[in-house]
Design a protein around this motif. Structure first.
Motif, PDB file in Angstrom:
ATOM      1  N   VAL A 188       0.862  -1.093  -0.050  1.00 23.56           N
ATOM      2  CA  VAL A 188       0.117  -0.114   0.069  1.00 23.56           C
ATOM      3  C   VAL A 188       0.676   1.312  -0.046  1.00 23.56           C
ATOM      4  O   VAL A 188       0.512   2.047  -0.754  1.00 23.56           O
ATOM      5  CB  VAL A 188      -1.039  -0.065   1.296  1.00 23.56           C
ATOM      6  N   LEU A 189       1.885   1.173   0.988  1.00 27.33           N
ATOM      7  CA  LEU A 189       2.784   2.484   0.788  1.00 27.33           C
ATOM      8  C   LEU A 189       3.617   2.674  -0.540  1.00 27.33           C
ATOM      9  O   LEU A 189       3.226   3.818  -0.804  1.00 27.33           O
ATOM     10  CB  LEU A 189       3.680   2.234   1.931  1.00 27.33           C
TER      11      LEU A 189
ATOM     12  N   THR B 239       2.381   1.998  -3.315  1.00 23.11           N
ATOM     13  CA  THR B 239       1.323   2.264  -4.316  1.00 23.11           C
ATOM     14  C   THR B 239       1.069   3.857  -4.210  1.00 23.11           C
ATOM     15  O   THR B 239       1.092   4.639  -4.955  1.00 23.11           O
ATOM     16  CB  THR B 239      -0.113   1.499  -4.167  1.00 23.11           C
ATOM     17  N   LEU B 240       0.882   4.291  -2.723  1.00 19.71           N
ATOM     18  CA  LEU B 240       0.439   5.540  -2.388  1.00 19.71           C
ATOM     19  C   LEU B 240       1.730   6.501  -2.919  1.00 19.71           C
ATOM     20  O   LEU B 240       1.702   7.700  -3.424  1.00 19.71           O
ATOM     21  CB  LEU B 240       0.312   5.735  -0.913  1.00 19.71           C
TER      22      LEU B 240
ATOM     23  N   LEU C 183       1.798   7.293  -6.611  1.00 17.95           N
ATOM     24  CA  LEU C 183       0.510   7.970  -7.044  1.00 17.95           C
ATOM     25  C   LEU C 183       0.839   9.262  -8.000  1.00 17.95           C
ATOM     26  O   LEU C 183       0.321   9.458  -8.999  1.00 17.95           O
ATOM     27  CB  LEU C 183      -0.548   8.381  -5.969  1.00 17.95           C
TER      28      LEU C 183
END
Length: 131
Positions: free
Chosen positions: A69-70, A72-73, A76
């Motif tokens: 998740v990190l 991916t963020l 962004l």
């Protein structure tokens, strides 16, 4: 080919828009879309080249692990969809300029981090192939 073409054309359109309809500050501000264009194209081809170099190694390359998740963020700002969302502010020039500049700076940082990661990954593959 279509992906890099749309990436180039969107920043060229921003440059033309800034030139035609005004931009904040001096004419040097027109370098922002050109810088963003450069960062976007280098990032795109960095991904392509790194993938090809990984595939060309005689060492079996395992499939990349799923992104967290990190990660991916953090990535962004380099996502084309996020840039498209920023264009929702195109009618409000001051807001668009701020968001466009922030995305440019963030995309530049993502590129620098990507270059460092790609270099480490390819060096690791070189060491594995040499042993």
């Amino acid at each position: 080919m279509v992906d890099v073409t749309k990436t180039c054309l969107v920043h060229i359109a921003v440059l033309i828009s800034f030139f035609r309809f005004g931009h904040p500050g001096s004419d040097l501000f027109l370098l922002v879309p050109l810088g963003y264009l450069t960062v976007s194209v280098v990032f795109f081809f960095g991904i392509m080249l790194t993938d090809q170099l990984r595939r060309s190694r005689p060492v079996p390359v395992s499939a990349p692990a799923g992104r967290g998740v990190l990660q991916t963020l953090v990535a962004l700002p380099a996502d084309y969809g996020i840039l498209c969302i920023a264009f929702l502010l195109a009618g409000w020039r001051p807001g668009f300029v701020v968001i466009y500049c922030v995305l440019f700076a963030a995309h530049g940082l993502v590129l620098l981090a990507g270059i460092a990661k790609w270099y480490r990954d390819l060096r690791r593959l070189d060491r594995a192939a040499a042993s």
